[in-house]
Design an enzyme around this catalytic site. Sequence first.
Site, PDB file in Angstrom:
ATOM      1  N   TYR A   1      24.690  17.750  10.467  1.00 27.91           N
ATOM      2  CA  TYR A   1      25.857  17.100   9.963  1.00 27.91           C
ATOM      3  C   TYR A   1      26.167  16.075  11.226  1.00 27.91           C
ATOM      4  O   TYR A   1      25.872  16.197  12.501  1.00 27.91           O
ATOM      5  CB  TYR A   1      26.949  17.905   9.839  1.00 27.91           C
ATOM      6  CG  TYR A   1      27.126  18.582   8.593  1.00 27.91           C
ATOM      7  CD1 TYR A   1      27.552  17.795   7.297  1.00 27.91           C
ATOM      8  CD2 TYR A   1      27.155  19.987   8.390  1.00 27.91           C
ATOM      9  CE1 TYR A   1      27.887  18.549   6.151  1.00 27.91           C
ATOM     10  CE2 TYR A   1      27.218  20.469   7.232  1.00 27.91           C
ATOM     11  CZ  TYR A   1      27.528  19.831   6.123  1.00 27.91           C
ATOM     12  OH  TYR A   1      27.805  20.364   4.924  1.00 27.91           O
TER      13      TYR A   1
ATOM     14  N   TYR B   1      21.088  24.866   6.694  1.00 29.24           N
ATOM     15  CA  TYR B   1      21.356  24.969   7.940  1.00 29.24           C
ATOM     16  C   TYR B   1      22.069  26.571   8.509  1.00 29.24           C
ATOM     17  O   TYR B   1      22.827  27.027   7.685  1.00 29.24           O
ATOM     18  CB  TYR B   1      22.466  23.834   8.520  1.00 29.24           C
ATOM     19  CG  TYR B   1      23.708  23.876   7.800  1.00 29.24           C
ATOM     20  CD1 TYR B   1      24.824  24.665   8.296  1.00 29.24           C
ATOM     21  CD2 TYR B   1      24.005  23.026   6.486  1.00 29.24           C
ATOM     22  CE1 TYR B   1      26.033  24.642   7.529  1.00 29.24           C
ATOM     23  CE2 TYR B   1      25.081  23.009   6.250  1.00 29.24           C
ATOM     24  CZ  TYR B   1      26.268  23.692   6.584  1.00 29.24           C
ATOM     25  OH  TYR B   1      27.334  23.526   6.054  1.00 29.24           O
TER      26      TYR B   1
ATOM     27  N   ARG C   1      23.449  28.640   5.408  1.00 26.80           N
ATOM     28  CA  ARG C   1      23.697  27.857   4.428  1.00 26.80           C
ATOM     29  C   ARG C   1      22.788  27.475   3.533  1.00 26.80           C
ATOM     30  O   ARG C   1      21.802  26.780   4.038  1.00 26.80           O
ATOM     31  CB  ARG C   1      24.843  26.718   4.465  1.00 26.80           C
ATOM     32  CG  ARG C   1      26.136  26.853   5.264  1.00 26.80           C
ATOM     33  CD  ARG C   1      27.046  27.940   4.613  1.00 26.80           C
ATOM     34  NE  ARG C   1      27.105  27.782   3.189  1.00 26.80           N
ATOM     35  CZ  ARG C   1      27.762  27.066   2.409  1.00 26.80           C
ATOM     36  NH1 ARG C   1      28.475  26.171   2.812  1.00 26.80           N
ATOM     37  NH2 ARG C   1      27.938  27.550   1.183  1.00 26.80           N
TER      38      ARG C   1
ATOM     39  N   HIS D   1      23.301  22.209   0.106  1.00 27.37           N
ATOM     40  CA  HIS D   1      24.523  22.048  -0.657  1.00 27.37           C
ATOM     41  C   HIS D   1      25.259  20.893  -0.232  1.00 27.37           C
ATOM     42  O   HIS D   1      24.950  20.197   0.625  1.00 27.37           O
ATOM     43  CB  HIS D   1      25.547  22.970  -0.344  1.00 27.37           C
ATOM     44  CG  HIS D   1      26.139  23.177   1.193  1.00 27.37           C
ATOM     45  ND1 HIS D   1      25.188  23.834   2.048  1.00 27.37           N
ATOM     46  CD2 HIS D   1      27.221  22.544   1.492  1.00 27.37           C
ATOM     47  CE1 HIS D   1      26.242  23.743   3.187  1.00 27.37           C
ATOM     48  NE2 HIS D   1      27.129  22.919   2.885  1.00 27.37           N
TER      49      HIS D   1
ATOM     50  N   HIS E   1      29.010  19.142  -0.591  1.00 29.93           N
ATOM     51  CA  HIS E   1      30.489  19.302  -0.700  1.00 29.93           C
ATOM     52  C   HIS E   1      30.962  18.274  -1.660  1.00 29.93           C
ATOM     53  O   HIS E   1      30.617  16.953  -1.564  1.00 29.93           O
ATOM     54  CB  HIS E   1      31.102  19.183   0.450  1.00 29.93           C
ATOM     55  CG  HIS E   1      30.841  20.254   1.598  1.00 29.93           C
ATOM     56  ND1 HIS E   1      31.455  21.376   1.828  1.00 29.93           N
ATOM     57  CD2 HIS E   1      29.646  20.427   2.502  1.00 29.93           C
ATOM     58  CE1 HIS E   1      30.855  21.959   2.628  1.00 29.93           C
ATOM     59  NE2 HIS E   1      29.747  21.375   3.183  1.00 29.93           N
TER      60      HIS E   1
HETATM   61 FE   LIG Z   1      28.388  22.186   4.271  1.00 29.69          FE
END
Ligand SMILES: [Fe+3]
Lengths: 205, 247
Positions: B113, B152, B162, B165, B167
């Site tokens: 991110y 990640y 995770r 995905h 959000h």
């Molecule tokens: Fe996330």
Amino acid sequence: MVQKLNLLKESASQTAGPYVHIGCVPNFCGIEGVYPEDLGASMLSEKTQGERIKITGKVIDGTGTPLKDVMLEIWQADHNGLYPAANEHRGEADPNFTGWGRCPGDYVSGEYTFNTIKPGIVPFFDGRPMAPHITFWIVARGINVGLHTRMYFPEEEAANAADPILTRLEHQVRVPTLIGKKTGEGEYSFDIVLQGENETVFFDI
Amino acid sequence: MKSNQKPNLGGYFPRDRVRHPDAYTPWYKTSVVRSPTKALISMNNTLSEITGPVFGHSMLGDLDNDLMLNYAGAGESAIGQRIIVHGRVLDETGRGVPDCLIEVWQANAGGRYRHAKESYVAALDPNFGGCGRCITDEDGNYSFRTIKPGAYPWPNGPNDWRPAHIHFSLFGHAFAQRLITQMYFEGDPMIPYCPIIRTISDQDAVQDLIAPLDMANTIPMDARAYKFDIVLRGRRSTMFENRMEGN
Ligand SMILES: [Fe+3]
């Protein structure tokens, strides 16, 4: 066989996670140049009618620690008690007021701030007046379904005492968790406590 | 006037809390001290819940729904598998929800991110910001273009990851419909291991968050498509209960 209702089911909620800022307030977290400004950063203009107020507070976890990755949204009526919504049919709300604000908690302190106006009175579904209030919605890492609550105003003692929502709470001892504290002229603080002794009342709306 | 814009109808269908995650899900450790322990207080919808802000299509920039380009330098684009994510926002009665603001955010193709608190060693992509938004059309349709996010790791259990995905934040017509959720990808082997997905105990509800590959809408030699429909709360359509007097 009877007919089928054919209703769908609401998609399940998932936590907003620690990076909700990227999607909802990208300028706040340093992603600049994609959107001109973060949505909900400003609710007012100079022309907005009504009493200016400032609300600050923190969202506090079960250990007493403020959340530093929280995001809050508020939704409220204008000074006449009208919502700036497409389905507000009682009249036209103040065109210079959005009614909606969004604020991330500060990275260091967790504090949020909303500069808005004091809302007017909105009727309950049966027509009785509700005391002036602001609806809050809170999301963060570790919150699996966004939490709804309300802030009422401490100086509205009579209206609060007759409010259809506040009066029907079984545990009246919890009512103070829904009432902001006056900290100065036009200034309020409203902390939201997620769990523990002074847990804020959250609503299943 | 469209059928889903009638004035003064009833409130929204109650949220099915069995289908949503519980607040307290100790295998997702952060929830332990952030979960209310007292019961939510139920209340009938009032005007404060059945109204919501209006977001006009005019606020959107040309690239707001193109994460491949909206942070990229001139002539550049984000690195990764090119995909289109599209679908409909519906309410529980099956009607499309027009003018619904959708905001999305995601990691880059390596699972990283763009955020000050991000600590994963995967590389940043200088041409990928990770945010996008769009507003549904009159039938509730939406689409955006992006790159497929990477899986990640995250600090929860000793080795939690995770799955890939995206959000999603959704703004329907009422504050009562406000929803944040996540979209997962068909066939991702990481899905069964995810503590955050496992906050949802209803397996049908989990399946409804997994977007299928949509070869019919895939653009040849360009971008694969995934279809992700989202359902927001429906609203009572009977005119006979809890009508506000004098309005
Ligand atoms: Fe996330």
